[in-house]
Design a protein around this motif. Structure first.
Motif, PDB file in Angstrom:
ATOM      1  N   GLY A 251      -3.664   5.393   3.715  1.00 49.03           N
ATOM      2  CA  GLY A 251      -4.710   6.115   4.429  1.00 49.03           C
ATOM      3  C   GLY A 251      -5.112   7.432   3.801  1.00 49.03           C
ATOM      4  N   GLY A 252      -4.365   7.919   2.830  1.00 50.68           N
ATOM      5  CA  GLY A 252      -4.679   9.195   2.201  1.00 50.68           C
ATOM      6  C   GLY A 252      -5.495   9.007   0.946  1.00 50.68           C
ATOM      7  N   PRO A 253      -5.682  10.072   0.184  1.00 48.90           N
ATOM      8  CA  PRO A 253      -5.322  11.463   0.517  1.00 48.90           C
ATOM      9  C   PRO A 253      -6.331  12.092   1.477  1.00 48.90           C
ATOM     10  N   MET A 254      -5.836  12.915   2.366  1.00 46.22           N
ATOM     11  CA  MET A 254      -6.658  13.621   3.362  1.00 46.22           C
ATOM     12  C   MET A 254      -7.498  12.637   4.187  1.00 46.22           C
ATOM     13  N   ASN A 255      -6.874  11.492   4.537  1.00 44.67           N
ATOM     14  CA  ASN A 255      -7.516  10.461   5.368  1.00 44.67           C
ATOM     15  C   ASN A 255      -8.796   9.894   4.754  1.00 44.67           C
ATOM     16  N   SER A 256      -8.936  10.002   3.441  1.00 44.93           N
ATOM     17  CA  SER A 256     -10.158   9.513   2.803  1.00 44.93           C
ATOM     18  C   SER A 256     -10.206   7.991   2.740  1.00 44.93           C
ATOM     19  N   THR A 257      -9.060   7.304   2.887  1.00 45.08           N
ATOM     20  CA  THR A 257      -9.035   5.840   2.900  1.00 45.08           C
ATOM     21  C   THR A 257      -8.481   5.296   4.209  1.00 45.08           C
ATOM     22  N   ASN A 258      -8.493   6.130   5.240  1.00 47.78           N
ATOM     23  CA  ASN A 258      -7.967   5.720   6.545  1.00 47.78           C
ATOM     24  C   ASN A 258      -9.039   4.905   7.286  1.00 47.78           C
ATOM     25  N   VAL A 259      -9.032   3.593   7.093  1.00 53.84           N
ATOM     26  CA  VAL A 259     -10.019   2.718   7.725  1.00 53.84           C
ATOM     27  C   VAL A 259      -9.547   2.354   9.127  1.00 53.84           C
ATOM     28  N   LEU A 260     -10.371   1.603   9.856  1.00 57.67           N
ATOM     29  CA  LEU A 260     -10.093   1.313  11.264  1.00 57.67           C
ATOM     30  C   LEU A 260      -8.769   0.579  11.462  1.00 57.67           C
TER      31      LEU A 260
END
Length: 306
Positions: A251-260
């Protein structure tokens, strides 16, 4: 009278045969229906139930809260952030994946020497699991030992932090996903092109149609059902992407790949908020259902069925 009796006997015998066939059909369908009930319908109903309650870390129901879990989800900035990441992921993977598969299928659907070898190579990613593919690309993306940064250094470019830079992380996941889905999409496109009768191509050549005009005016309209199916399946698969994100970036870095789906996983199985996770899962289900309905309602009108 004898004729009437004969007709009645035939009718009764036909009814018995139909009943036996129906019974056999139900017996053969029973295992599939049982699996659907265990792994699809029961989890769906359980999610609906849990979405109305607060739960303890063991997943046991603690307190009825009604629709509060849905209200909390829809008022969460993280939910909208993950939704935006999911849309970006779809934009990066779906058109690119379909276009790449279409191009490779167009180049290899001709009956020329050596084409079978290329078809085999282009279909190989289909045999690679998400976990295996993620590990392969993790090595390729390694900041110091990775092949990609090695080639960048050869041409005098600075190495890229593929998985740790927020600007590159989502693109890196998208590239890996396009490669991973390429085999499946390629097989679909190649099958669609091979289903076009050769007589049509011969007629177009006689009429003086060039390769590009034939491709855009004849091939694309005739394989539009395959394109539509691939589009629907690819969008649904992109909404459900999880494995590569969990392995490569978490999901990181900094939630840039934190999908649903990864956000649902974090809330349900890391933070043990099963009610919130179930509510998000149902919202995701509604989004996919609505989007699929819209595609069948509007996009399918442009599909040319033979």
């Amino acid at each position: 009278m004898e004729k009437e009796l004969g007709v009645r006997v035939k009718r009764t015998s036909l009814k018995k045969i139909r009943r036996k066939e129906m019974l056999l059909a139900y017996v053969l369908l029973a295992p599939s229906v049982l699996l659907f009930c265990i792994f699809l319908f029961y989890p769906l109903l359980k999610s609906v139930y849990l979405s109305l309650f607060l739960t303890d870390p063991q997943g046991q129901v603690a307190e009825f809260v009604g629709l509060d879990n849905f209200k909390q989800t829809l008022s969460s900035d993280m939910f909208y952030k993950s939704f935006a990441n999911t849309l970006l992921f779809i934009v990066l993977t779906v058109p690119t994946g379909i276009a790449a598969a279409l191009l490779l299928a167009a180049l290899t659907h001709n009956k020329l020497k050596g084409m079978k070898m290329f078809r085999f190579i282009f279909s190989l990613p289909m045999a690679v699991s998400v976990g295996t593919g993620s590990m392969i690309w993790m090595i390729l993306y390694h900041p110091t030992l990775g092949v990609l940064n090695y080639f960048l250094q050869l041409i005098g470019s600075e190495p890229i932090q593929w998985l740790t830079d927020p600007k590159w992380a989502m693109l890196s996941i998208a590239i890996m996903t396009v490669w991973l889905n390429l085999g499946f999409n390629y097989i679909l496109m190649l099958g669609g092109m091979q289903g076009v009768p050769d007589d049509i191509y011969d007629s177009s050549k006689i009429d003086g149609s060039g390769p590009l005009r034939t491709f855009f005016k004849i091939t694309l309209p005739l394989i539009s059902p395959t394109l539509f199916f691939t589009l629907v399946v690819s969008i649904i698969g992109s909404f459900q992407a999880f494995g590569q994100i969990n392995i490569l970036t978490k999901g990181g870095p900094m939630n840039s790949t934190n999908v649903l789906v990864y956000n649902i996983y974090q809330d349900a199985f890391i933070n043990f908020r099963f009610g919130i996770g179930s509510a998000q899962a149902l919202i995701l289900f509604a989004i996919i259902l609505l989007l699929t309905f819209v595609q069948f309602k509007f996009v399918e009108k442009k599909v040319h069925y033979q």
